[in-house]
Design a protein around this motif. Structure first.
Motif, short mmCIF file in Angstrom:
data_model
loop_
_atom_site.label_atom_id
_atom_site.label_comp_id
_atom_site.label_asym_id
_atom_site.label_seq_id
_atom_site.Cartn_x
_atom_site.Cartn_y
_atom_site.Cartn_z
N ALA A 1 36.75 53.32 37.48
CA ALA A 1 37.07 54.49 36.76
C ALA A 1 38.30 54.66 36.67
O ALA A 1 38.48 55.01 34.81
CB ALA A 1 37.15 55.55 38.00
N LEU A 2 39.06 53.82 37.18
CA LEU A 2 41.09 54.16 35.71
C LEU A 2 40.60 52.78 34.40
O LEU A 2 41.36 53.38 33.64
CB LEU A 2 41.28 53.43 36.80
CG LEU A 2 42.14 54.39 38.11
CD1 LEU A 2 42.78 53.64 39.19
CD2 LEU A 2 43.12 55.32 37.10
N ALA B 1 43.56 48.76 51.86
CA ALA B 1 43.09 48.41 51.64
C ALA B 1 42.16 48.78 50.44
O ALA B 1 41.94 48.06 48.77
CB ALA B 1 42.02 47.18 52.19
N ALA B 2 41.67 49.59 50.49
CA ALA B 2 41.06 50.35 48.88
C ALA B 2 41.86 50.83 47.65
O ALA B 2 42.16 50.10 46.78
CB ALA B 2 40.51 51.61 49.19
N ALA B 3 42.56 50.60 48.11
CA ALA B 3 44.28 50.73 46.92
C ALA B 3 44.53 49.98 45.91
O ALA B 3 44.69 49.86 45.12
CB ALA B 3 45.55 51.54 47.43
N LEU C 1 43.74 48.97 42.51
CA LEU C 1 45.19 48.24 41.36
C LEU C 1 44.78 47.54 40.98
O LEU C 1 45.09 47.02 39.60
CB LEU C 1 46.45 48.62 42.81
CG LEU C 1 47.66 47.78 41.85
CD1 LEU C 1 48.37 49.78 40.74
CD2 LEU C 1 48.68 48.18 42.72
N LEU C 2 44.05 46.11 42.16
CA LEU C 2 43.43 45.20 41.11
C LEU C 2 43.12 45.05 40.29
O LEU C 2 43.36 44.73 38.67
CB LEU C 2 43.28 44.00 42.29
CG LEU C 2 43.41 42.77 41.78
CD1 LEU C 2 44.27 41.84 41.39
CD2 LEU C 2 42.06 42.48 42.88
N LEU C 3 41.78 45.87 39.86
CA LEU C 3 40.96 46.17 38.66
C LEU C 3 41.62 47.52 37.60
O LEU C 3 41.81 46.41 36.47
CB LEU C 3 39.86 47.06 39.74
CG LEU C 3 39.04 46.92 40.29
CD1 LEU C 3 37.39 46.89 40.77
CD2 LEU C 3 38.13 45.11 40.06
N TRP C 4 42.47 48.03 38.33
CA TRP C 4 43.24 48.54 36.73
C TRP C 4 43.99 47.74 36.67
O TRP C 4 44.85 48.10 35.33
CB TRP C 4 44.20 50.11 37.74
CG TRP C 4 44.65 51.25 37.31
CD1 TRP C 4 44.33 51.02 34.99
CD2 TRP C 4 44.86 51.93 36.54
NE1 TRP C 4 44.53 52.65 34.22
CE2 TRP C 4 45.62 52.47 35.88
CE3 TRP C 4 46.17 52.44 38.08
CZ2 TRP C 4 46.54 53.79 35.74
CZ3 TRP C 4 47.09 53.54 39.04
CH2 TRP C 4 46.71 53.80 37.18
N ALA C 5 44.21 46.70 37.35
CA ALA C 5 46.23 46.05 36.16
C ALA C 5 46.20 45.96 34.52
O ALA C 5 47.63 45.94 34.42
CB ALA C 5 46.63 44.64 37.41
N PRO C 6 44.83 45.13 34.24
CA PRO C 6 44.94 44.47 32.63
C PRO C 6 45.27 45.72 31.71
O PRO C 6 46.08 45.57 31.17
CB PRO C 6 42.94 44.53 32.89
CG PRO C 6 42.73 44.10 33.68
CD PRO C 6 43.69 44.34 35.36
N ASN C 7 44.62 47.31 32.49
CA ASN C 7 45.12 48.31 31.79
C ASN C 7 46.73 49.00 31.88
O ASN C 7 46.87 49.20 30.62
CB ASN C 7 44.31 49.36 31.47
CG ASN C 7 45.06 50.65 30.66
OD1 ASN C 7 44.44 51.98 31.63
ND2 ASN C 7 44.45 50.37 29.58
N LEU C 8 46.92 48.54 33.18
CA LEU C 8 48.47 48.92 33.24
C LEU C 8 49.24 47.84 32.40
O LEU C 8 50.72 48.40 31.96
CB LEU C 8 48.48 49.44 34.41
CG LEU C 8 48.37 50.24 36.17
CD1 LEU C 8 49.05 49.87 37.35
CD2 LEU C 8 48.96 51.25 35.10
#
Length: 485
Positions: free
Chosen positions: A156-157, A190-192, A196-203
């Motif tokens: 989603a992020l 762990a879900a967070a 965060l890992l999946l969102w990291a490239p955009n961040l």
């Protein structure tokens, strides 16, 4: 559980949206996504990469097909309807409650509006609804079910940063209303981490580029968007965002989630809704930012609505309750789907209510006007098109390959660079004459945009300028042209 009934309602809405997908034309955002999909990156100044990537995929599978481009949105809307029914089941609703929740969601004006177009908002509504369904199950079951929440949140992020607000509000709801005990388990954290890992490239992309989405958010809060509304309309708009006929159902759902002891494990959700309403109201958020929570509230409100229908003059009440989703779908379809003939839009109330309808009309005529101006210029001239917004540039890229790529000062188009230094003539649309005269010795009006149906949309009547004798290099001009919004 009414699996067949829910499937029929979900498929029916998706089929309706597919049937309407080819009418009118591209929305300016869709034209922008097509170009952004050809400039793939881990992020853009105004969005994460998922929707442009999806636009590229669909256009690769069926080049130039508006129906194919919008197919994911239709399927997403159908999935939201299905999830609303499943949420009603999680809240203890039987077959009738599940069908009412799904039918009410299918008739929601906001779902019809975003389901008709490919947009970040379409996928965002699905993402919020899916996240809420997974959260409901995780709060009940615990354990590894939280990892699915993290996976859905991370995806989603990559579509819209707005999902972070939902997650923060749910956390606030857990701290304020419980159950706080779930936060002592390692699984939510762990879900967070997964999210965060999946969102990291955009961040990382945002950080490297100075977090331009913060600047964009400030522009939107100041009213720099066609779908922005004055702050005092934010709360009244919530009464019509789903439907004037259905707001009592979702309001009852909000109250039930807040007060019913049987639903206590999910009390964080109505608190999250209230927190987000306050945050978006105070920060200039758009009314539809709350759209992804309405399937949850409709699901929770289905049982109280059915109980109301069975009391007193039950035949009348049942008739009213059965009519509400149907009337919502009828009115919402007339206003938010391309039902009217395009040449009758200008004389109807639709453009005033549904801003996006006007954004899907006139792009081929726009491109034809620009092409006509180019044909009158010397064949050997190096001519580029410069536009004030990404929709105008996207229309050139889509319809005029001989003049592509277009250049624009707007959002990610600005990042894709200025015209070549060798370009000696500029066709400019959407820029003020006075601004052009700062940088060009000669500026003349060569044509005016006419969509041919008399619709007063953002491009109607705009002049097409021919600018030449540039007085400064593009390296000096380009930084001063940039506009976020």
């Amino acid at each position: 559980m009414s699996r067949r009934g829910l499937a029929v309602l979900a498929a029916g809405l998706a089929a309706l949206l597919v049937a309407a997908a080819g009418r009118y034309g591209y929305h300016r955002d869709e034209l922008y996504f097509l170009r952004a999909g050809r400039e793939l990156a881990f992020g853009y100044v105004d969005q994460p990469p998922l929707t442009p990537l999806l636009a590229r995929l669909m256009d690769s599978l069926a080049p130039g097909s508006l129906v194919a481009l919008r197919l994911p949105s239709a399927l997403a809307a159908g999935a939201v309807v299905l999830l609303a029914g499943l949420l009603a089941r999680e809240f203890g609703g039987g077959r009738a409650a599940q069908l009412l929740a799904a039918a009410s969601t299918a008739g929601a004006a906001v779902l019809l509006a975003v389901g008709h177009l490919l947009s970040t908002a379409t996928l965002d509504v699905l993402a919020w609804t899916l996240l809420c369904w997974l959260l409901v199950r995780a709060l009940r079951n615990g354990g590894r079910s939280w990892l699915l929440v993290g996976l859905a949140a991370g995806v989603a992020l990559q579509n819209k940063t707005l999902a972070a607000f939902l997650l923060a509000a749910v956390l606030g709801g857990l701290l304020m209303a419980g159950p706080r005990a779930v936060l002592r388990s390692g699984w939510p954290w762990a879900a967070a981490a997964v999210a965060l890992l999946l969102w990291a490239p955009n961040l990382v992309w945002q950080a490297v580029h100075g977090f331009p989405q913060l600047e964009l958010s400030a522009a939107i809060a100041a009213g720099g968007s066609g779908t922005s509304e004055p702050w005092f309309l934010f709360l009244p708009m919530q009464l019509v965002l789903v439907s004037p006929f259905l707001w009592p159902v979702w309001a009852a759902g909000w109250w039930r989630l807040l007060r019913d002891p049987a639903l206590r494990p999910w009390r964080c959700l109505p608190v999250a809704y209230a927190l987000l309403a306050v945050v978006f109201l105070l920060t200039g958020g758009k009314p539809y930012y709350l759209a992804g929570l309405y399937p949850v509230l409709l699901a929770a409100g289905a049982d109280p609505a059915l109980a109301w229908a069975r009391r007193g003059r039950s035949r009348v009440r049942r008739g009213l309750l059965a009519a509400a989703p149907a009337l919502s779908l009828l009115v919402g379809g007339l206003l938010f789907l391309p039902v009217l003939p395009v040449d009758r839009l200008a004389g109807s109330p639709v453009p005033a209510i549904n801003y996006d309808a006007g954004e899907t009309v006139g792009w081929p005529a726009f491109a034809a006007t620009v092409a006509g101006v180019r044909e009158k210029l010397p064949a050997g001239a190096e001519v580029v098109v410069l536009t004030g917004n990404y929709g105008e540039a996207g229309a050139v890229d889509r319809y005029l390959p001989g003049l592509a790529p277009a250049y624009s000062r707007h959002n990610a188009y600005w990042d894709w660079g200025p015209p070549p230094e060798s370009a000696d003539t500029v066709l400019a649309v959407g820029l003020p004459e006075a601004e052009l005269r700062r940088w060009f010795g000669q500026v003349r009006e060569a044509a005016r945009i006419d969509n041919g149906v008399g619709l007063d949309n953002d491009e109607q009547g705009r002049p097409v300028w021919v600018a030449s004798d540039r007085t400064a290099p593009w390296s000096r001009i380009w930084p001063e042209l940039r506009r976020l919004g």
